[in-house]
Scaffold this motif. Sequence first.
Motif, PDB file in Angstrom:
ATOM      1  N   LYS A   1       0.793  -1.228   0.000  1.00  0.00           N
ATOM      2  CA  LYS A   1       0.000   0.000   0.000  1.00  0.00           C
ATOM      3  C   LYS A   1       0.826   1.279   0.000  1.00  0.00           C
TER       4      LYS A   1
ATOM      5  N   THR B   1      -4.188  -4.492  -2.578  1.00  0.00           N
ATOM      6  CA  THR B   1      -2.795  -4.921  -2.561  1.00  0.00           C
ATOM      7  C   THR B   1      -2.689  -6.400  -2.933  1.00  0.00           C
TER       8      THR B   1
ATOM      9  N   ARG C   1      -0.312  -8.098  -1.641  1.00  0.00           N
ATOM     10  CA  ARG C   1       0.376  -8.709  -0.516  1.00  0.00           C
ATOM     11  C   ARG C   1      -0.537  -9.717   0.186  1.00  0.00           C
ATOM     12  N   SER C   2      -0.050 -10.923   0.335  1.00  0.00           N
ATOM     13  CA  SER C   2      -0.834 -11.942   1.024  1.00  0.00           C
ATOM     14  C   SER C   2      -0.168 -12.334   2.337  1.00  0.00           C
ATOM     15  N   SER C   3       0.989 -11.770   2.575  1.00  0.00           N
ATOM     16  CA  SER C   3       1.653 -12.067   3.840  1.00  0.00           C
ATOM     17  C   SER C   3       2.484 -10.854   4.245  1.00  0.00           C
ATOM     18  N   ARG C   4       2.923 -10.862   5.475  1.00  0.00           N
ATOM     19  CA  ARG C   4       3.822  -9.796   5.902  1.00  0.00           C
ATOM     20  C   ARG C   4       4.814 -10.344   6.914  1.00  0.00           C
ATOM     21  N   ARG C   5       5.850  -9.555   7.105  1.00  0.00           N
ATOM     22  CA  ARG C   5       6.897 -10.009   8.015  1.00  0.00           C
ATOM     23  C   ARG C   5       6.385 -10.052   9.443  1.00  0.00           C
ATOM     24  N   ARG C   6       6.768 -11.082  10.100  1.00  0.00           N
ATOM     25  CA  ARG C   6       6.402 -11.198  11.499  1.00  0.00           C
ATOM     26  C   ARG C   6       7.353 -10.347  12.337  1.00  0.00           C
TER      27      ARG C   6
END
Lengths: 126, 276
Positions: A39, A111, A113-118
């Motif tokens: 985004k 977006t 994006r289907s994941s993000r950093r933990r």
Amino acid sequence: MMSVAATAVIGSVMIMTAMPAYSDELLEISPQYCVVENKEQACTTEVNIRWTLPEAIPVCLLENKRTLGCWPAQQQGLWQYKAEVQLPAIYSLTHAHTGELVVDTQLELQTLRSSRRRLRSVWSFF
Amino acid sequence: MRLGLHNSVLSAALAAFGSGVQANEVPLKQWHLGVNIGYGMMTNPLYGGDDVPLYLVPDIAYYTDTWYLDNNQLGYTFINQDAHVLSAITEVNPETRFFVDWHPSSVFALQQIDSNTPLAAEGPARVRVDDLDKRHWALDAGFEYHYFSPIGQFQVKALADVSDVYRGWRAQASWRWGYRFEQWVLEPNIGVNYSSSEQNDYFYGLSREETGGYADILVGSSVQPYAKIDVSYIVDERNALRMHLGYIDYDTQAKASPLFKESSSLTLFIGVKHLF
């Protein structure tokens, strides 16, 4: 989104003290969504903007606060351009002389994006 | 919202390590549910305090584009860029862990010490945890910033007590790195914690009542270095063998507070991680 409308009639001359409430359908953008990887990324896409007003008034077309163009009194208009804009972007028609909002709509964000950093470890508490 | 049991999370996370990326990836809008089962403990540096047993350590996370819940922390991310992540966070203050009665019958109840017994000295200027008034759990809120670089993940955070328990604040700066070699994953983490005088005085100081009518014992602010390392051996997508070692320095507090019998706390865990 709609603008608040109020009109007053003096004699046979109608003076607009605020713009009529025009529905969002009067201003159409295509596409309605811009797909970006995340985004924070700017949307770069060909945008078609079409408007049809109940009466002929001089208007300016704005992308957020940036003026894309102004036109003399007319009921319909069309604008095509290659947008490079941070989303979500609001496109609005304002009265060319008074600057009052006539109608606006939004180019929305989707977006990929289907994941993000933990951000945490299971051991953060210990 | 969906309760998804994602069976490729571990592999996705570990794929990131091999390329030198330090952080795990979790799928959006799916629960990440894991559990570490084995034997371990966190030693309690306080007189009379129970070591914290680590037999079953849950690993729970849920992320959206902005909101997340991750092991005791609730966050809202304002900036989520490749290198920079800034979030508003709230989390339970961990200092109360040393004041919990961790005897097996009490572990799940998380009973806290609550005694009005007068101070009982155990040798000169030494007191026991179970002679103290209750140290309540506190909720903190603040901001956390992460910087992801080729040489690791840097993190700073600052939080203040919003539960009117200790009325102070704390901060942390740390570096974390992940490296994968074949089935092995190493994740070292070093950092420093800052504790305000209010936090230290509440948890490790003694009130006039606790000193039996003598003056309060104040601890003052402190900086506590810490180091941790997590070693995993990947068995398959859902299972890994896991070892964790941790060290937290309490030297400043130990010099100022008669509660301390040790100037550090060690954490050890050996077991398996299972991802549901």
